[in-house]
Design a protein around this motif. Sequence first.
Motif, PDB file in Angstrom:
ATOM      1  N   UNK A 149       0.822  -1.211   0.000  1.00 18.27           N
ATOM      2  CA  UNK A 149       0.000   0.000   0.000  1.00 18.27           C
ATOM      3  C   UNK A 149       0.861   1.267   0.000  1.00 18.27           C
ATOM      4  N   UNK A 150       0.345   2.293  -0.671  1.00 19.53           N
ATOM      5  CA  UNK A 150       0.882   3.642  -0.504  1.00 19.53           C
ATOM      6  C   UNK A 150       0.147   4.307   0.650  1.00 19.53           C
ATOM      7  N   UNK A 151       0.625   5.454   1.093  1.00 18.49           N
ATOM      8  CA  UNK A 151      -0.045   6.142   2.183  1.00 18.49           C
ATOM      9  C   UNK A 151      -1.450   6.575   1.765  1.00 18.49           C
ATOM     10  N   UNK A 152      -1.629   6.925   0.486  1.00 18.17           N
ATOM     11  CA  UNK A 152      -2.965   7.305   0.000  1.00 18.17           C
ATOM     12  C   UNK A 152      -3.927   6.114   0.066  1.00 18.17           C
ATOM     13  N   UNK A 153      -3.432   4.929  -0.248  1.00 14.81           N
ATOM     14  CA  UNK A 153      -4.278   3.733  -0.166  1.00 14.81           C
ATOM     15  C   UNK A 153      -4.638   3.407   1.277  1.00 14.81           C
ATOM     16  N   UNK A 154      -3.688   3.635   2.185  1.00 14.33           N
ATOM     17  CA  UNK A 154      -4.010   3.444   3.603  1.00 14.33           C
ATOM     18  C   UNK A 154      -5.097   4.418   4.043  1.00 14.33           C
ATOM     19  N   UNK A 155      -5.033   5.657   3.591  1.00  8.05           N
ATOM     20  CA  UNK A 155      -6.046   6.652   3.935  1.00  8.05           C
ATOM     21  C   UNK A 155      -7.412   6.230   3.393  1.00  8.05           C
ATOM     22  N   UNK A 156      -7.452   5.787   2.144  1.00 10.58           N
ATOM     23  CA  UNK A 156      -8.715   5.345   1.547  1.00 10.58           C
ATOM     24  C   UNK A 156      -9.298   4.159   2.315  1.00 10.58           C
ATOM     25  N   UNK A 157      -8.427   3.220   2.690  1.00 12.57           N
ATOM     26  CA  UNK A 157      -8.894   2.048   3.438  1.00 12.57           C
ATOM     27  C   UNK A 157      -9.448   2.455   4.794  1.00 12.57           C
ATOM     28  N   UNK A 158      -8.754   3.360   5.477  1.00 12.68           N
ATOM     29  CA  UNK A 158      -9.235   3.799   6.785  1.00 12.68           C
ATOM     30  C   UNK A 158     -10.590   4.495   6.661  1.00 12.68           C
ATOM     31  N   UNK A 159     -10.769   5.289   5.611  1.00  9.19           N
ATOM     32  CA  UNK A 159     -12.053   5.938   5.404  1.00  9.19           C
ATOM     33  C   UNK A 159     -13.169   4.917   5.193  1.00  9.19           C
TER      34      UNK A 159
END
Length: 280
Positions: A149-159
């Motif tokens: 994961x990239x940090x953006x993908x982690x953010x999307x997953x958390x959302x």
Amino acid sequence: MKTRGKILWVDDEIEHLKPHILFLEEKGFEIETASNGVDGLNLVKNRDIQLALIDQYMPGMDGIDTLRELKLIDLALPVIMVTKSEDESLMNEAISEKVTQFLIKPVNPSQVFMAIKQVLESGQIQEEKTTRDFLKEYQKISRRQKDQFTVEEWWDLYQQLVYWQLELDDHNEPGFQSIIKEEIKTCNREFSRFIEEVYPSWIKSDNRPPMSIDVVERYVRPELEIEQKICFLVMDCLRSDQLMAMLPTLSLYFNVDIHFHVSILPTATPYSRNAIFSGM
């Protein structure tokens, strides 16, 4: 046999509504009838009524007066007003008295059925859909390979996880909350490993996601440069799920854009918060 709900229909021409009543009974509803407001109120006091249909123009106590008295007996009782009048002032008055729906006569049996179904069963239908959607989405989330994961993908997953956490808050199946909480714990562990790997490179490079020291430069300064008035609030210990729970109310008064930044380490308040202001 279990009914889909017990309904009271109050109308001074109730005998003309027999086809509607038979149709609703065939659909599984139990119908109590009254030809005036007083008799209708007595039925509400003595029967387990889930919904009331009320005509406006009746001799003696009219529909609005009946509605007011019904709400004194049972404030939560949903009421559908079914009347010939298209007077907007009557609609406004009915709405102010917390009528649930307003139907204009003539109405066919299907119209009445759909209105009743929306009032009595929409919650159950929405909950069933939420269950199906969650189970489908959870399978996708749990199968994703998070080690790349990239940090953006982690953010999307958390959302996504926050969204389902809020959606399932009022769900009747407590097991789903346990599932989402366990998934969040698992993701937190994997995200911690991700941060351990990438954080050293972030602090040595400009090729990084927004960090605490970048907040003012990236989000505040551009607005000041075009002479926009800014009120910059820093709310300590406000989690993303808490913000999302507040969002429906905030959106009534503000246009809301949501972005993320990554805190510096350690994330303790004296460091992460003060680092925001060090970027000024």
